[in-house]
Design a protein around this motif. Structure first.
Motif, mmCIF file in Angstrom:
data_model
loop_
_atom_site.group_PDB
_atom_site.id
_atom_site.type_symbol
_atom_site.label_atom_id
_atom_site.label_comp_id
_atom_site.label_asym_id
_atom_site.label_seq_id
_atom_site.Cartn_x
_atom_site.Cartn_y
_atom_site.Cartn_z
ATOM 1 N N VAL A 130 0.857 -1.182 0.000
ATOM 2 C CA VAL A 130 0.000 0.000 0.000
ATOM 3 C C VAL A 130 0.894 1.233 0.000
ATOM 4 N N LYS A 131 0.587 2.175 -0.900
ATOM 5 C CA LYS A 131 1.340 3.426 -0.981
ATOM 6 C C LYS A 131 1.006 4.292 0.225
ATOM 7 N N PRO A 132 1.879 5.128 0.696
ATOM 8 C CA PRO A 132 3.223 5.344 0.164
ATOM 9 C C PRO A 132 4.168 4.221 0.591
ATOM 10 N N ILE A 133 5.017 3.828 -0.320
ATOM 11 C CA ILE A 133 5.986 2.762 -0.069
ATOM 12 C C ILE A 133 7.159 3.359 0.695
ATOM 13 N N THR A 134 7.603 2.651 1.721
ATOM 14 C CA THR A 134 8.751 3.121 2.502
ATOM 15 C C THR A 134 10.000 2.343 2.115
ATOM 16 N N LEU A 135 11.128 2.933 2.403
ATOM 17 C CA LEU A 135 12.421 2.313 2.129
ATOM 18 C C LEU A 135 12.512 0.941 2.783
ATOM 19 N N SER A 136 12.209 0.864 4.059
ATOM 20 C CA SER A 136 12.371 -0.404 4.779
ATOM 21 C C SER A 136 11.409 -1.472 4.272
ATOM 22 N N THR A 137 10.169 -1.105 3.963
ATOM 23 C CA THR A 137 9.186 -2.086 3.482
ATOM 24 C C THR A 137 9.600 -2.673 2.138
ATOM 25 N N LEU A 138 9.981 -1.827 1.208
ATOM 26 C CA LEU A 138 10.350 -2.314 -0.120
ATOM 27 C C LEU A 138 11.633 -3.129 -0.077
ATOM 28 N N ARG A 139 12.629 -2.656 0.629
ATOM 29 C CA ARG A 139 13.882 -3.420 0.714
ATOM 30 C C ARG A 139 13.674 -4.766 1.386
ATOM 31 N N GLN A 140 12.894 -4.776 2.470
ATOM 32 C CA GLN A 140 12.626 -6.028 3.177
ATOM 33 C C GLN A 140 11.925 -7.027 2.255
ATOM 34 N N LEU A 141 10.968 -6.558 1.489
ATOM 35 C CA LEU A 141 10.254 -7.433 0.564
ATOM 36 C C LEU A 141 11.180 -7.952 -0.533
ATOM 37 N N LEU A 142 12.001 -7.092 -1.106
ATOM 38 C CA LEU A 142 12.936 -7.518 -2.155
ATOM 39 C C LEU A 142 13.950 -8.527 -1.620
ATOM 40 N N GLU A 143 14.339 -8.393 -0.363
ATOM 41 C CA GLU A 143 15.278 -9.348 0.235
ATOM 42 C C GLU A 143 14.667 -10.734 0.360
ATOM 43 N N GLN A 144 13.362 -10.803 0.544
ATOM 44 C CA GLN A 144 12.687 -12.079 0.779
ATOM 45 C C GLN A 144 12.340 -12.824 -0.499
ATOM 46 N N LEU A 145 12.188 -12.115 -1.608
ATOM 47 C CA LEU A 145 11.703 -12.739 -2.829
ATOM 48 C C LEU A 145 12.829 -13.354 -3.647
ATOM 49 N N PRO A 146 12.702 -14.640 -3.987
ATOM 50 C CA PRO A 146 13.699 -15.238 -4.881
ATOM 51 C C PRO A 146 13.493 -14.729 -6.303
ATOM 52 N N SER A 147 14.576 -14.635 -7.031
ATOM 53 C CA SER A 147 14.521 -14.156 -8.398
ATOM 54 C C SER A 147 14.808 -15.299 -9.366
ATOM 55 N N PRO A 148 14.131 -15.336 -10.500
ATOM 56 C CA PRO A 148 14.395 -16.385 -11.483
ATOM 57 C C PRO A 148 15.775 -16.288 -12.118
ATOM 58 N N THR A 149 16.469 -15.149 -11.966
ATOM 59 C CA THR A 149 17.810 -15.036 -12.533
ATOM 60 C C THR A 149 18.841 -15.696 -11.636
ATOM 61 N N GLY A 150 18.418 -16.137 -10.443
ATOM 62 C CA GLY A 150 19.338 -16.811 -9.545
ATOM 63 C C GLY A 150 19.885 -15.905 -8.463
ATOM 64 N N MET A 151 19.736 -14.622 -8.615
ATOM 65 C CA MET A 151 20.205 -13.697 -7.595
ATOM 66 C C MET A 151 19.059 -13.469 -6.631
ATOM 67 N N VAL A 152 19.304 -13.692 -5.360
ATOM 68 C CA VAL A 152 18.250 -13.595 -4.371
ATOM 69 C C VAL A 152 18.537 -12.420 -3.450
ATOM 70 N N GLY A 153 17.510 -11.626 -3.215
ATOM 71 C CA GLY A 153 17.630 -10.581 -2.224
ATOM 72 C C GLY A 153 18.111 -9.259 -2.763
ATOM 73 N N PHE A 154 18.027 -8.293 -1.909
ATOM 74 C CA PHE A 154 18.409 -6.923 -2.228
ATOM 75 C C PHE A 154 19.867 -6.716 -1.879
ATOM 76 N N PRO A 155 20.678 -6.136 -2.753
ATOM 77 C CA PRO A 155 22.093 -5.941 -2.447
ATOM 78 C C PRO A 155 22.270 -5.030 -1.242
ATOM 79 N N GLN A 156 23.217 -5.358 -0.408
ATOM 80 C CA GLN A 156 23.490 -4.555 0.795
ATOM 81 C C GLN A 156 24.371 -3.373 0.466
#
Length: 156
Positions: A130-156
């Motif tokens: 739900v908007k507005p999207i926050t930095l912590s919410t989006l990064r946390q979600l990206l860290e949890q989702l596996p990617s089909p390219t083989g790279m998992v998570g948000f770069p630190q």
């Protein structure tokens, strides 16, 4: 040379992927396809993830379907607004899923109604924010989702 091991747990089966990455690609930047018709919302998303991710911008559903077709083998996730001109995010997600798209689709909406979330999940969304999207919410979600390219998570 560095070796990375990725473990996926998918419907009762475990998949282990081994990926060798030379030192030049250690600074991997995931490719996020962003479907957002509002300039200020896109600028916010870019401010949140732009330093760590490569971003391709679509301003409507037709454009995001085109970007998906072009970058389907390289993209790590799609960040999709639900309400857009020309074609909405629900229709675009359904097309992407029909065409075999398996990458995570994170829907974003300005409305917090449970029916919006249900409709998004039914159309193929992996998650709904739900908007507005926050930095912590989006990064946390990206860290949890596996990617089909083989790279998992948000770069630190």
């Amino acid at each position: 040379m560095q070796i990375y091991y990725f473990l996926y747990l998918c419907l009762g089966q475990t998949i282990i992927q081994v990926m060798e990455i030379d030192n030049q690609s250690v600074d991997y930047r995931p490719l996020i396809l962003v479907a957002e018709d509002d300039d200020s919302n896109f600028k916010l998303i870019k401010a949140i993830i732009g330093r760590k991710c490569e971003i391709m911008w679509a301003k409507n559903g037709e454009e995001i379907v085109s970007l998906f077709r072009e970058y389907r083998d390289r993209a790590d996730a799609i960040l999709m607004d639900i309400k857009m001109p020309v074609m909405n995010g629900l229709e675009a997600t359904q097309i992407i899923r029909r065409e075999g798209g398996t990458l995570p689709v994170i829907m974003q909406t300005a409305y917090a109604f449970s029916t919006d979330r249900e409709n998004a999940i039914k159309s193929g969304a992996s998650e709904v924010l739900v908007k507005p999207i926050t930095l912590s919410t989006l990064r946390q979600l990206l860290e949890q989702l596996p990617s089909p390219t083989g790279m998992v998570g948000f770069p630190q």
